[in-house]
Design a protein around this motif. Structure first.
Motif, PDB file in Angstrom:
ATOM      1  N   LEU A 115     -11.875 -14.855   6.909  1.00 52.96           N
ATOM      2  CA  LEU A 115     -12.513 -15.632   5.441  1.00 52.96           C
ATOM      3  C   LEU A 115     -12.187 -14.860   4.703  1.00 52.96           C
ATOM      4  O   LEU A 115     -11.057 -15.633   3.574  1.00 52.96           O
ATOM      5  CB  LEU A 115     -14.066 -14.624   5.402  1.00 52.96           C
ATOM      6  CG  LEU A 115     -14.931 -15.496   6.707  1.00 52.96           C
ATOM      7  CD1 LEU A 115     -16.166 -14.637   6.721  1.00 52.96           C
ATOM      8  CD2 LEU A 115     -15.119 -17.360   5.820  1.00 52.96           C
ATOM      9  N   GLU A 116     -11.249 -13.831   5.267  1.00 53.74           N
ATOM     10  CA  GLU A 116     -10.099 -12.989   4.614  1.00 53.74           C
ATOM     11  C   GLU A 116      -8.735 -13.706   4.170  1.00 53.74           C
ATOM     12  O   GLU A 116      -8.485 -13.937   2.806  1.00 53.74           O
ATOM     13  CB  GLU A 116      -9.936 -11.491   4.844  1.00 53.74           C
ATOM     14  CG  GLU A 116     -11.088 -10.022   4.710  1.00 53.74           C
ATOM     15  CD  GLU A 116      -9.985  -9.284   5.255  1.00 53.74           C
ATOM     16  OE1 GLU A 116      -9.637  -8.521   5.032  1.00 53.74           O
ATOM     17  OE2 GLU A 116     -10.959  -8.582   5.861  1.00 53.74           O
ATOM     18  N   THR A 117      -8.807 -14.578   5.128  1.00 57.00           N
ATOM     19  CA  THR A 117      -7.061 -15.025   5.353  1.00 57.00           C
ATOM     20  C   THR A 117      -7.474 -16.191   4.478  1.00 57.00           C
ATOM     21  O   THR A 117      -6.299 -16.626   3.297  1.00 57.00           O
ATOM     22  CB  THR A 117      -6.886 -15.911   6.288  1.00 57.00           C
ATOM     23  OG1 THR A 117      -6.766 -14.576   7.152  1.00 57.00           O
ATOM     24  CG2 THR A 117      -5.527 -16.553   6.319  1.00 57.00           C
ATOM     25  N   ALA A 118      -8.344 -16.947   4.229  1.00 59.02           N
ATOM     26  CA  ALA A 118      -8.793 -18.042   3.624  1.00 59.02           C
ATOM     27  C   ALA A 118      -9.550 -17.605   1.821  1.00 59.02           C
ATOM     28  O   ALA A 118      -9.637 -18.896   1.553  1.00 59.02           O
ATOM     29  CB  ALA A 118     -10.284 -18.988   4.714  1.00 59.02           C
TER      30      ALA A 118
ATOM     31  N   ALA B 175     -13.268 -26.923   8.140  1.00 54.73           N
ATOM     32  CA  ALA B 175     -12.274 -25.962   8.174  1.00 54.73           C
ATOM     33  C   ALA B 175     -11.977 -24.907   6.949  1.00 54.73           C
ATOM     34  O   ALA B 175     -11.805 -25.878   6.027  1.00 54.73           O
ATOM     35  CB  ALA B 175     -11.627 -26.489   8.932  1.00 54.73           C
ATOM     36  N   LEU B 176     -11.841 -23.926   7.263  1.00 54.12           N
ATOM     37  CA  LEU B 176     -11.717 -23.019   5.978  1.00 54.12           C
ATOM     38  C   LEU B 176     -10.043 -23.498   5.470  1.00 54.12           C
ATOM     39  O   LEU B 176      -9.222 -23.068   5.923  1.00 54.12           O
ATOM     40  CB  LEU B 176     -12.302 -22.011   5.459  1.00 54.12           C
ATOM     41  CG  LEU B 176     -13.769 -21.531   5.560  1.00 54.12           C
ATOM     42  CD1 LEU B 176     -13.718 -20.109   5.875  1.00 54.12           C
ATOM     43  CD2 LEU B 176     -13.700 -21.539   3.323  1.00 54.12           C
TER      44      LEU B 176
ATOM     45  N   HIS C 247     -13.780 -33.416   8.494  1.00 52.43           N
ATOM     46  CA  HIS C 247     -13.208 -34.090   9.130  1.00 52.43           C
ATOM     47  C   HIS C 247     -14.076 -35.049   9.916  1.00 52.43           C
ATOM     48  O   HIS C 247     -15.301 -34.186  10.988  1.00 52.43           O
ATOM     49  CB  HIS C 247     -12.158 -33.439  10.264  1.00 52.43           C
ATOM     50  CG  HIS C 247     -11.680 -34.517  11.093  1.00 52.43           C
ATOM     51  ND1 HIS C 247     -10.667 -35.513  10.984  1.00 52.43           N
ATOM     52  CD2 HIS C 247     -11.955 -34.550  12.364  1.00 52.43           C
ATOM     53  CE1 HIS C 247     -10.741 -36.533  11.686  1.00 52.43           C
ATOM     54  NE2 HIS C 247     -11.144 -35.493  13.358  1.00 52.43           N
ATOM     55  N   ARG C 248     -14.197 -36.241   9.235  1.00 51.39           N
ATOM     56  CA  ARG C 248     -15.557 -36.832  10.356  1.00 51.39           C
ATOM     57  C   ARG C 248     -15.125 -37.094  11.387  1.00 51.39           C
ATOM     58  O   ARG C 248     -13.984 -37.988  11.538  1.00 51.39           O
ATOM     59  CB  ARG C 248     -16.196 -38.178   9.216  1.00 51.39           C
ATOM     60  CG  ARG C 248     -16.740 -37.131   7.832  1.00 51.39           C
ATOM     61  CD  ARG C 248     -17.533 -38.175   7.104  1.00 51.39           C
ATOM     62  NE  ARG C 248     -18.031 -37.266   5.443  1.00 51.39           N
ATOM     63  CZ  ARG C 248     -18.771 -36.918   5.610  1.00 51.39           C
ATOM     64  NH1 ARG C 248     -19.517 -36.339   6.517  1.00 51.39           N
ATOM     65  NH2 ARG C 248     -19.120 -36.280   4.441  1.00 51.39           N
TER      66      ARG C 248
ATOM     67  N   THR D  71     -13.419 -32.733   1.365  1.00 49.21           N
ATOM     68  CA  THR D  71     -13.127 -31.557   1.165  1.00 49.21           C
ATOM     69  C   THR D  71     -14.390 -30.788   0.443  1.00 49.21           C
ATOM     70  O   THR D  71     -15.285 -32.193  -0.574  1.00 49.21           O
ATOM     71  CB  THR D  71     -12.167 -30.691   0.612  1.00 49.21           C
ATOM     72  OG1 THR D  71     -12.649 -31.649  -1.636  1.00 49.21           O
ATOM     73  CG2 THR D  71     -10.876 -31.979   0.334  1.00 49.21           C
ATOM     74  N   CYS D  72     -15.113 -30.102   0.619  1.00 55.18           N
ATOM     75  CA  CYS D  72     -16.164 -29.066  -0.498  1.00 55.18           C
ATOM     76  C   CYS D  72     -15.884 -27.524  -0.894  1.00 55.18           C
ATOM     77  O   CYS D  72     -14.549 -27.484  -0.590  1.00 55.18           O
ATOM     78  CB  CYS D  72     -17.353 -29.034   0.869  1.00 55.18           C
ATOM     79  SG  CYS D  72     -17.170 -27.976   1.890  1.00 55.18           S
TER      80      CYS D  72
END
Length: 356
Positions: free
Chosen positions: A111-114, A70-71, A82-83, A92-93
């Motif tokens: 994507l804009e929100t992130a 999740a972004l 989340h595994r 995280t990445c």
């Protein structure tokens, strides 16, 4: 040189799931590993985002790693992992830029929100192009030529004779208002075909378009916008799609089977016609408010009249796509096209954040 993490999003909750998967495969294989590291993210039909970490086995193995991703809102590309199997710790990445093959008109808002760069138009253009009725109304109100159409929101409103008379056409095209790739589209000539076509189209959404059937040549025009000077729109020579006797029109099946259509990367038309097609395509791009890239589909009647059929704010950009082939014909090879789209996306995102 910094290697960028490129998230390839595919899947989604619509009937175009398989189409986006094939597109992701093609882009994944084409990405220059000296410049980019692909991060594979499949959006499942239930809306969950799954990370595919076994990249060496993709695209042969489509199973996820058992980790959801999740972004982070406002994270500028930070993503939480989340595994679900509980055997490993979550983490995280970082995602530098997103190339999404999902066209639902909603993803762009996420994507804009992130605040993560992504290839393609932002809202509202992405959502407008997803709704064919809205697109046609905006084009029509701007004075641009389109085919006659009516919209239905209930099956009960469907009336074959009324549609024929209103649209001045014996043959009709029935299609879902919010699908591309010609999914759920039918050409009808009688009452029984009409009702079946309406039912099919409503199976793909809550709104259906009925259009006049246009006997015409069909062109596609690719548009690539400069990030630094957005008024500059590169528009190569149009391509032409010629259905064979096997296809009544450019159907979803025909798009998957090259035997059903003849695809001419460079349409055999006069310079003056190509100029008109390109000018109309650029105007449609501007009127809708598209960014980065788009594909405009047009009809040309036997008398030379041009009509805008659809505007795609997120066209297929796989190596074999008509968009990529038109760009290559204009002198931009595929690797250069991908690099430009990704780098321009990062530049646009940085400029948008700077004015907030």
């Amino acid at each position: 040189m910094t290697i960028l993490n490129v998230a390839l999003l595919f899947g989604g909750r619509s009937a175009e799931h398989e189409v986006t998967m094939a597109a992701a495969r093609a882009v994944y294989e084409a990405l220059d590993r000296k410049r980019y590291t692909p991060i594979l993210v499949r959006i499942a039909p239930d809306g969950k985002w799954w990370l595919h970490e076994n990249a060496l086995r993709f695209p042969l193995d489509m199973e996820s790693s058992g980790a959801q991703i999740a972004l982070l809102p406002g994270g500028g590309g930070k993503a939480l992992i989340h595994r679900c199997n509980g055997g490993e710790r979550s983490g995280t990445c970082h995602i530098d830029v997103v190339l999404a093959n999902v066209c639902d008109g909603v993803l762009q808002g996420i994507l804009e929100t992130a605040q993560v760069p992504f290839v393609g138009s932002r809202l509202p253009a992405a959502a407008i192009c997803r709704d064919k009725q809205m697109t046609k109304r905006i084009l029509r109100d701007a004075g641009l030529p389109i085919a006659r159409f009516i919209a239905l929101t209930t099956r009960e409103a469907a009336n074959f004779q009324f549609a024929q008379e209103t649209l001045c056409s014996r043959s009709l095209i029935v299609k879902p208002a919010s699908f591309h790739s010609s999914i759920g589209v039918s050409r009808v000539t009688c009452e029984s075909e009409f009702q079946a076509a309406v039912d099919l189209a409503f199976g793909h959404g809550s709104k259906v378009l009925i259009e006049e059937f246009v006997q015409a040549r069909e062109f596609e025009c690719a548009i690539l916008q400069e990030a630094e000077k957005e008024s500059n729109l590169l528009c190569p020579w149009p391509c032409e799609i010629i259905p064979t006797e096997k296809a009544a029109f450019f159907t979803y099946k025909a798009k998957l089977d090259e035997k059903e259509v003849i695809m001419k990367t460079k349409a055999e038309i006069e310079d003056v016609v190509a100029d008109r097609v390109q000018a109309l395509s650029r105007e449609a791009f501007r009127v809708i408010g598209c960014e980065a890239l788009a594909r405009v589909d047009l009809f040309m009647r036997p008398n030379g009249e041009l009509l805008i059929n659809e505007v795609g704010s997120k066209p297929d950009i796989t190596p074999s796509s008509m968009f990529a082939r038109m760009m290559a014909e204009s002198g931009m090879p595929y690797d250069a096209l991908l690099q430009r789209l990704l780098e321009d996306a990062i530049e646009r995102s940085a400029r948008a954040r700077a004015v907030l």
